[in-house]
Design a protein around this motif. Structure first.
Motif, PDB file in Angstrom:
ATOM      1  N   ARG B  14       0.845  -0.976   0.053  1.00  0.00           N
ATOM      2  CA  ARG B  14      -0.207  -0.057   0.106  1.00  0.00           C
ATOM      3  C   ARG B  14       0.828   1.259   0.107  1.00  0.00           C
ATOM      4  O   ARG B  14       0.525   2.198  -0.581  1.00  0.00           O
ATOM      5  CB  ARG B  14      -0.898   0.278   1.396  1.00  0.00           C
ATOM      6  CG  ARG B  14      -2.042  -1.240   1.020  1.00  0.00           C
ATOM      7  CD  ARG B  14      -2.709  -1.041   2.461  1.00  0.00           C
ATOM      8  NE  ARG B  14      -3.548   0.257   2.481  1.00  0.00           N
ATOM      9  CZ  ARG B  14      -3.806   0.963   3.754  1.00  0.00           C
ATOM     10  NH1 ARG B  14      -3.448   0.328   4.719  1.00  0.00           N
ATOM     11  NH2 ARG B  14      -4.745   1.883   3.788  1.00  0.00           N
ATOM     12  N   GLN B  63      -5.459   1.643  -2.470  1.00  0.00           N
ATOM     13  CA  GLN B  63      -6.676   1.809  -1.778  1.00  0.00           C
ATOM     14  C   GLN B  63      -7.137   0.274  -1.444  1.00  0.00           C
ATOM     15  O   GLN B  63      -8.146   0.146  -0.894  1.00  0.00           O
ATOM     16  CB  GLN B  63      -7.658   1.850  -3.301  1.00  0.00           C
ATOM     17  CG  GLN B  63      -7.623   3.248  -3.720  1.00  0.00           C
ATOM     18  CD  GLN B  63      -8.203   3.067  -5.244  1.00  0.00           C
ATOM     19  OE1 GLN B  63      -9.055   2.391  -5.621  1.00  0.00           O
ATOM     20  NE2 GLN B  63      -7.439   4.006  -6.047  1.00  0.00           N
ATOM     21  N   ARG B  65      -7.517  -2.504   1.584  1.00  0.00           N
ATOM     22  CA  ARG B  65      -7.866  -2.358   2.980  1.00  0.00           C
ATOM     23  C   ARG B  65      -6.843  -2.996   3.589  1.00  0.00           C
ATOM     24  O   ARG B  65      -5.959  -4.012   3.160  1.00  0.00           O
ATOM     25  CB  ARG B  65      -9.194  -3.038   3.247  1.00  0.00           C
ATOM     26  CG  ARG B  65     -10.481  -2.107   2.919  1.00  0.00           C
ATOM     27  CD  ARG B  65     -11.748  -2.871   3.126  1.00  0.00           C
ATOM     28  NE  ARG B  65     -11.587  -3.819   4.019  1.00  0.00           N
ATOM     29  CZ  ARG B  65     -12.789  -4.587   4.452  1.00  0.00           C
ATOM     30  NH1 ARG B  65     -13.855  -4.414   3.639  1.00  0.00           N
ATOM     31  NH2 ARG B  65     -12.903  -5.479   5.462  1.00  0.00           N
ATOM     32  N   ASP B  67      -6.915  -4.987   5.890  1.00  0.00           N
ATOM     33  CA  ASP B  67      -7.091  -6.616   6.158  1.00  0.00           C
ATOM     34  C   ASP B  67      -7.288  -7.223   4.781  1.00  0.00           C
ATOM     35  O   ASP B  67      -8.081  -8.141   5.008  1.00  0.00           O
ATOM     36  CB  ASP B  67      -8.077  -6.531   7.256  1.00  0.00           C
ATOM     37  CG  ASP B  67      -9.688  -6.115   6.849  1.00  0.00           C
ATOM     38  OD1 ASP B  67      -9.380  -5.295   5.678  1.00  0.00           O
ATOM     39  OD2 ASP B  67     -10.473  -6.297   7.366  1.00  0.00           O
ATOM     40  N   THR B  68      -6.881  -6.685   3.978  1.00  0.00           N
ATOM     41  CA  THR B  68      -7.173  -7.356   2.491  1.00  0.00           C
ATOM     42  C   THR B  68      -6.489  -8.980   2.635  1.00  0.00           C
ATOM     43  O   THR B  68      -5.560  -9.020   2.996  1.00  0.00           O
ATOM     44  CB  THR B  68      -6.696  -6.685   1.419  1.00  0.00           C
ATOM     45  OG1 THR B  68      -7.271  -5.390   1.365  1.00  0.00           O
ATOM     46  CG2 THR B  68      -6.994  -7.365  -0.010  1.00  0.00           C
ATOM     47  N   TRP B  73      -8.834 -11.433  -3.064  1.00  0.00           N
ATOM     48  CA  TRP B  73      -8.938 -10.367  -4.044  1.00  0.00           C
ATOM     49  C   TRP B  73      -8.241 -10.568  -5.715  1.00  0.00           C
ATOM     50  O   TRP B  73      -8.709 -10.255  -6.572  1.00  0.00           O
ATOM     51  CB  TRP B  73      -7.965  -9.407  -3.358  1.00  0.00           C
ATOM     52  CG  TRP B  73      -8.006  -7.859  -3.895  1.00  0.00           C
ATOM     53  CD1 TRP B  73      -8.845  -7.005  -3.312  1.00  0.00           C
ATOM     54  CD2 TRP B  73      -7.705  -7.366  -4.989  1.00  0.00           C
ATOM     55  NE1 TRP B  73      -8.874  -5.653  -3.803  1.00  0.00           N
ATOM     56  CE2 TRP B  73      -8.221  -5.865  -5.164  1.00  0.00           C
ATOM     57  CE3 TRP B  73      -6.760  -7.645  -6.070  1.00  0.00           C
ATOM     58  CZ2 TRP B  73      -7.756  -5.028  -6.149  1.00  0.00           C
ATOM     59  CZ3 TRP B  73      -6.367  -6.665  -7.175  1.00  0.00           C
ATOM     60  CH2 TRP B  73      -6.800  -5.568  -6.908  1.00  0.00           C
TER      61      TRP B  73
END
Lengths: 81, 194
Positions: B14, B63, B65, B67-68, B73
């Motif tokens: 991120r 973008q 999260r 806790d992805t 995903w």
């Protein structure tokens, strides 16, 4: 202890051989992704301490002043002024 | 992938950490490729879709999260890209068929079928490739990728109950296809160990 029966068909699916995409193609994709990440997250400008910035400004002035003084001193020793 | 490591990698990617991206890429690239190649039955198309999946990942990295979960995903994106590709191909096929310019491409063996190292593996790959895309994707997500039916349901955008039903039908279809080409009983699949 609870016994969970294994599904041989699902086990056979899990045992299927993996394959890799061509390495040259994967390298190109990685490079493109690195560039995209770098573009989305530009590196912040390095933080320079205030004294460092002041010295950086003073250094050229000091060099020029030293040069002028050296020339004047030379002329004086030569008796030209 | 260990959950703590996964969370740390998500946090780093991120922030634009390329080393974290490399670690995620190394962990998921072969899995995504296997999934896409078995869905598309084409190495070139699978590689194109794989590239798009990774580019989509990095363009959305900031973008994500904190806790992805990376596997659902990434597989969701790969699956959606495959659906988009199927739709585009359907339009293209209809257009070219109506123009009567090109013969319809014959369905060939998948890259995995060609590379299968054993007779049993070849038969499974062949049976898998002959199933519908819906059946193939649930078998790949749950059987080959080891996702839970709930995770696979999230990837496919359906309820866990619908996923269980779909999985049951897909498993039955695969078993039936294998039985059609079978010389040995399916029960002997258990004997196959690498």
């Amino acid at each position: 202890m609870m016994f969970t029966p294994r599904d041989p068909l699902m086990d056979a699916l899990a045992d299927l051989n993996g394959a890799e995409p061509r390495e040259d193609r994967a390298a190109v994709v990685r490079a493109r992704c690195h560039a995209a990440l770098a573009e989305a997250h530009p590196r912040p400008a390095p933080i320079v301490p205030r004294t460092q910035r002041a010295l950086d400004r003073l250094l050229p002035v000091a060099v020029i002043a030293y040069g002028v003084l050296t020339v004047v001193e030379g002329l004086r020793l030569a008796g030209l002024i | 992938m260990d959950r703590e490591l996964e969370l740390a990698l998500v946090e780093r990617v991120r922030a634009g950490d390329t080393a974290a991206f490399d670690a995620i890429h190394a962990a998921f690239n072969p899995r995504l490729y296997g999934f896409l190649a078995r869905l598309t039955r084409s190495r070139d198309v699978a590689e194109d879709l794989l590239e798009d999946t990774w580019l989509r990942f990095v363009s959305h990295a900031d973008q994500l999260r904190p806790d992805t979960r990376l596997a659902p995903w990434l597989f969701t994106v790969a699956r959606n890209l495959h659906i988009t590709w199927c739709r585009a191909r359907a339009v293209e096929t209809r257009t070219t068929a109506s123009l009567d310019l090109w013969p319809a491409p014959a369905a060939g063996a998948s890259p995995f079928e060609q590379a299968a190292t054993s007779e049993l593996e070849r038969r499974i790959e062949h049976a898998l490739a002959s199933l519908s895309v819906d059946a193939r994707e649930v078998l790949l997500l749950v059987g080959a990728e080891g996702m839970t039916p709930s995770e696979a349901a999230a990837v496919c955008g359906i309820s866990p109950e619908a996923m269980r039903q779909r999985l049951k039908r897909a498993r039955a279809a695969l078993s039936e296809r294998l039985a059609d080409s079978e010389e040995r009983p399916i029960a002997r699949l258990r004997e196959v160990k690498p």
